[in-house]
Design an enzyme around this catalytic site. Structure first.
Site, PDB file in Angstrom:
ATOM      1  N   THR A  50       0.843  -1.202   0.000  1.00 21.94           N
ATOM      2  CA  THR A  50       0.000   0.000   0.000  1.00 21.94           C
ATOM      3  C   THR A  50       0.874   1.246   0.000  1.00 21.94           C
ATOM      4  O   THR A  50       1.752   1.388   0.842  1.00 21.94           O
ATOM      5  CB  THR A  50      -0.944  -0.048   1.220  1.00 21.94           C
ATOM      6  OG1 THR A  50      -1.913  -1.058   0.965  1.00 21.94           O
ATOM      7  CG2 THR A  50      -1.648   1.286   1.451  1.00 21.94           C
ATOM      8  N   ASN A 106      -4.406  -5.434  12.376  1.00 18.84           N
ATOM      9  CA  ASN A 106      -5.757  -4.867  12.389  1.00 18.84           C
ATOM     10  C   ASN A 106      -6.687  -5.574  13.364  1.00 18.84           C
ATOM     11  O   ASN A 106      -7.865  -5.785  13.099  1.00 18.84           O
ATOM     12  CB  ASN A 106      -6.350  -4.848  10.972  1.00 18.84           C
ATOM     13  CG  ASN A 106      -5.635  -3.842  10.104  1.00 18.84           C
ATOM     14  OD1 ASN A 106      -5.429  -2.705  10.523  1.00 18.84           O
ATOM     15  ND2 ASN A 106      -5.218  -4.255   8.923  1.00 18.84           N
ATOM     16  N   TYR A 137      -8.712  -7.783   7.146  1.00 16.85           N
ATOM     17  CA  TYR A 137      -9.707  -7.080   6.327  1.00 16.85           C
ATOM     18  C   TYR A 137     -10.951  -7.976   6.149  1.00 16.85           C
ATOM     19  O   TYR A 137     -11.053  -9.031   6.765  1.00 16.85           O
ATOM     20  CB  TYR A 137      -9.078  -6.633   5.006  1.00 16.85           C
ATOM     21  CG  TYR A 137      -7.965  -5.638   5.256  1.00 16.85           C
ATOM     22  CD1 TYR A 137      -8.254  -4.376   5.777  1.00 16.85           C
ATOM     23  CD2 TYR A 137      -6.633  -5.967   5.051  1.00 16.85           C
ATOM     24  CE1 TYR A 137      -7.241  -3.463   6.063  1.00 16.85           C
ATOM     25  CE2 TYR A 137      -5.614  -5.060   5.332  1.00 16.85           C
ATOM     26  CZ  TYR A 137      -5.927  -3.811   5.840  1.00 16.85           C
ATOM     27  OH  TYR A 137      -4.933  -2.908   6.136  1.00 16.85           O
ATOM     28  N   HIS A 140      -7.424 -10.652  -1.617  1.00 19.40           N
ATOM     29  CA  HIS A 140      -6.828 -10.278  -0.322  1.00 19.40           C
ATOM     30  C   HIS A 140      -7.660 -10.916   0.791  1.00 19.40           C
ATOM     31  O   HIS A 140      -8.688 -10.372   1.199  1.00 19.40           O
ATOM     32  CB  HIS A 140      -6.814  -8.763  -0.194  1.00 19.40           C
ATOM     33  CG  HIS A 140      -5.936  -8.252   0.917  1.00 19.40           C
ATOM     34  ND1 HIS A 140      -5.545  -9.029   1.984  1.00 19.40           N
ATOM     35  CD2 HIS A 140      -5.349  -7.035   1.123  1.00 19.40           C
ATOM     36  CE1 HIS A 140      -4.782  -8.309   2.802  1.00 19.40           C
ATOM     37  NE2 HIS A 140      -4.647  -7.102   2.285  1.00 19.40           N
ATOM     38  N   ASN A 197      -4.666 -10.141   6.744  1.00 13.11           N
ATOM     39  CA  ASN A 197      -4.398  -8.896   7.488  1.00 13.11           C
ATOM     40  C   ASN A 197      -5.605  -8.225   8.121  1.00 13.11           C
ATOM     41  O   ASN A 197      -5.639  -6.998   8.273  1.00 13.11           O
ATOM     42  CB  ASN A 197      -3.655  -7.895   6.583  1.00 13.11           C
ATOM     43  CG  ASN A 197      -2.287  -8.436   6.195  1.00 13.11           C
ATOM     44  OD1 ASN A 197      -1.799  -9.356   6.837  1.00 13.11           O
ATOM     45  ND2 ASN A 197      -1.686  -7.886   5.158  1.00 13.11           N
ATOM     46  N   ARG A 204       9.009  -4.810   1.555  1.00 12.39           N
ATOM     47  CA  ARG A 204       9.771  -3.566   1.734  1.00 12.39           C
ATOM     48  C   ARG A 204      11.069  -3.519   0.921  1.00 12.39           C
ATOM     49  O   ARG A 204      11.419  -2.441   0.419  1.00 12.39           O
ATOM     50  CB  ARG A 204      10.004  -3.329   3.231  1.00 12.39           C
ATOM     51  CG  ARG A 204       8.700  -2.938   3.932  1.00 12.39           C
ATOM     52  CD  ARG A 204       8.799  -3.031   5.432  1.00 12.39           C
ATOM     53  NE  ARG A 204       9.027  -4.422   5.836  1.00 12.39           N
ATOM     54  CZ  ARG A 204       9.009  -4.839   7.095  1.00 12.39           C
ATOM     55  NH1 ARG A 204       8.770  -3.986   8.072  1.00 12.39           N
ATOM     56  NH2 ARG A 204       9.212  -6.104   7.378  1.00 12.39           N
ATOM     57  N   GLN A 208      -4.356  -6.937  -6.514  1.00 11.87           N
ATOM     58  CA  GLN A 208      -4.884  -7.506  -5.277  1.00 11.87           C
ATOM     59  C   GLN A 208      -6.242  -6.885  -4.964  1.00 11.87           C
ATOM     60  O   GLN A 208      -6.341  -5.676  -4.732  1.00 11.87           O
ATOM     61  CB  GLN A 208      -3.911  -7.272  -4.115  1.00 11.87           C
ATOM     62  CG  GLN A 208      -4.261  -8.182  -2.941  1.00 11.87           C
ATOM     63  CD  GLN A 208      -3.595  -7.810  -1.650  1.00 11.87           C
ATOM     64  OE1 GLN A 208      -3.510  -6.626  -1.305  1.00 11.87           O
ATOM     65  NE2 GLN A 208      -3.140  -8.797  -0.900  1.00 11.87           N
ATOM     66  N   ARG A 235      -4.262 -14.580  -0.951  1.00 16.62           N
ATOM     67  CA  ARG A 235      -3.311 -14.328   0.130  1.00 16.62           C
ATOM     68  C   ARG A 235      -3.990 -14.484   1.483  1.00 16.62           C
ATOM     69  O   ARG A 235      -5.074 -13.923   1.708  1.00 16.62           O
ATOM     70  CB  ARG A 235      -2.734 -12.924   0.025  1.00 16.62           C
ATOM     71  CG  ARG A 235      -1.514 -12.710   0.906  1.00 16.62           C
ATOM     72  CD  ARG A 235      -0.935 -11.319   0.717  1.00 16.62           C
ATOM     73  NE  ARG A 235       0.481 -11.283   1.041  1.00 16.62           N
ATOM     74  CZ  ARG A 235       1.081 -10.264   1.653  1.00 16.62           C
ATOM     75  NH1 ARG A 235       0.379  -9.204   2.013  1.00 16.62           N
ATOM     76  NH2 ARG A 235       2.375 -10.281   1.899  1.00 16.62           N
TER      77      ARG A 235
HETATM   78  C1  8OZ Z   1      -0.253  -0.929   5.225  1.00 16.49           C
HETATM   79  C2  8OZ Z   1      -1.050   0.202   5.294  1.00 16.49           C
HETATM   80  C3  8OZ Z   1      -2.334   0.144   4.834  1.00 16.49           C
HETATM   81  C4  8OZ Z   1      -2.858  -1.030   4.310  1.00 16.49           C
HETATM   82  C5  8OZ Z   1      -2.332  -4.735   4.305  1.00 16.49           C
HETATM   83  C6  8OZ Z   1      -3.333  -3.420   2.576  1.00 16.49           C
HETATM   84  O1  8OZ Z   1      -1.773  -4.774   5.404  1.00 16.49           O
HETATM   85  C7  8OZ Z   1      -2.607  -3.429   3.673  1.00 16.49           C
HETATM   86  C8  8OZ Z   1      -2.057  -2.167   4.255  1.00 16.49           C
HETATM   87  C9  8OZ Z   1      -0.752  -2.105   4.711  1.00 16.49           C
HETATM   88  O2  8OZ Z   1      -2.688  -5.768   3.732  1.00 16.49           O
END
Ligand code: 8OZ
Length: 370
Positions: free
Chosen positions: A25, A238, A183, A178, A181, A325, A102, A230
């Site tokens: 992101t 989160n 979401y 996705h 993480n 990164r 994604q 993924r």
């Molecule tokens: C960092 C900042 C905002 C979103 C993820 C899409 O962690 C993200 C994300 C990462 O999968």
């Protein structure tokens, strides 16, 4: 055993190497969440098979306005966004690269200021996440979500399918769902977030239902050979939490085994953090159990360097390695890994938002030598 630099076919997609650029992101989309020429340049810099990635996974891309959770992330739910992505896929393909997008719905990880008419974000249950998001004013706590009604769920599945069709129209080689993480799809999976009492909550089968419906819809639309997924089984990202992730993700992987997916991509441990997060107190998570069950080409991610990447391929524990990164600060990461050359350090201050600084201005080895 294959080297990181050997070609591989994942589903319908031929890749020149096993080096994957992980989804990252960067919050640089233009007005209307439309990808820009600068984004095309950034991806093209990383697309050459000799110096960059065998496969690029784009930054997470919302399938609907409701699916947006951060400022200036790109979308894929209207014609302008398709046109914006076309310039990205054209630039990558001109360099000989391969790119999937994604597909993302953030669920409860959002803010009313990003939602149509200031509405509450949606979630499996009305439980606010203990996490922050990034809006016009900077980092703020996410908003209180509302629980999705049962009759709204087909709409969301349809929006994933429509976005996958748009991805193909925009020239992508495929999509990555996705499911990681914390979401929306991950929120449904986890018993610490999903407290529903209908067919989308409770048992593992019920909590996995939405993710599997999305897989079914997307593979039906664009083909399993162009669909990756993924997952992040143990990440606390989160505010993700589950009492017993091993049987949950074993079940998901068993079900995925019915499809010939292009690949399965897992974040090992805490996203962007420690790799050794246990499944439960004192019990390591068994990623290979998922791999055996799903039977798809396996992409490993999180904190890999050249030594760990090659050792992982040598041991047969993964087929591809995704680097996150390191790809931000090294557009020619593939060349640097090949040569064992030193890597540029990344500047986390320019990860999210801004323009070319810390985005398209990291030097290549070639540039450094000139
Ligand atoms: C960092 C900042 C905002 C979103 C993820 C899409 O962690 C993200 C994300 C990462 O999968």
């Amino acid at each position: 055993m294959p080297s990181l630099f050997d070609p591989i076919r994942v589903g319908d997609i031929e890749l020149s190497s096993r080096i994957v650029m992980a989804p990252l992101t960067r919050n640089r989309a233009g007005a209307g969440q439309v990808p820009t020429a600068l984004m095309a340049e950034y991806y093209a810099q990383r697309a050459d098979p000799r110096t960059g990635a065998g496969l690029i996974v784009t930054e997470a891309t919302q399938i609907s306005q409701e699916g947006q959770g951060y400022l200036d992330t790109p979308g894929l739910f209207n014609a302008d966004q398709v046109a914006g992505w076309k310039q990205v896929t054209r630039a990558v393909h001109e360099r000989g690269g391969r790119i999937v997008t994604q597909l993302w719905h953030v669920g409860r990880v959002s803010h009313t200021s990003l939602q149509a008419n200031g509405a509450a974000p949606v979630a499996p249950s009305a439980i606010r996440a203990n996490t922050k998001t990034y809006v016009k004013e900077g980092f703020v706590p996410v908003s209180e979500p509302r629980e999705l009604r049962l009759d709204e769920i087909p709409r969301i599945v349809g929006q994933y399918r429509d976005a996958a069709n748009r991805a193909i129209e925009a020239g992508f080689d495929g999509v990555e769902i996705h499911g990681a993480n914390g979401y929306l799809l991950d929120q449904f999976l986890r018993d610490g977030i999903n407290h529903r009492t209908d067919i989308y909550g409770g048992s593992i089968e019920n909590r996995a239902r939405l993710l599997l419906e999305v897989v079914e819809a997307i593979t039906g639309a664009i083909g399993a050979g162009r669909t990756g997924l993924r997952l992040s089984p143990v990440t606390p990202a989160n505010d993700a939490r589950d009492s017993d992730p091993q049987p949950l993700f074993d079940y998901v992987a068993d079900q995925l085994g019915k499809y010939e997916l292009a690949y399965l991509h897992t974040v090992e441990g805490a996203t962007g953090g420690p790799r050794d997060v246990p499944a439960r107190e004192g019990v390591p998570f068994d990623y290979q159990s998922l791999r055996r069950r799903a039977g798809a080409p396996w992409v490993a991610n999180n904190g890999y360097d050249l030594t760990l990447a090659q050792a992982t391929l040598d041991s047969g524990a993964a087929d591809l390695i995704a680097f996150g990164r390191p790809f931000i600060s090294n557009p020619d990461l593939g060349a640097r890994l090949r040569l064992g050359a030193p890597l540029n350090k990344w500047n986390s201050g320019t990860f999210y938002g801004g323009a070319s600084e810390g985005y398209t201005d990291y030097p290549t080895l070639q540039a450094g030598a000139n």
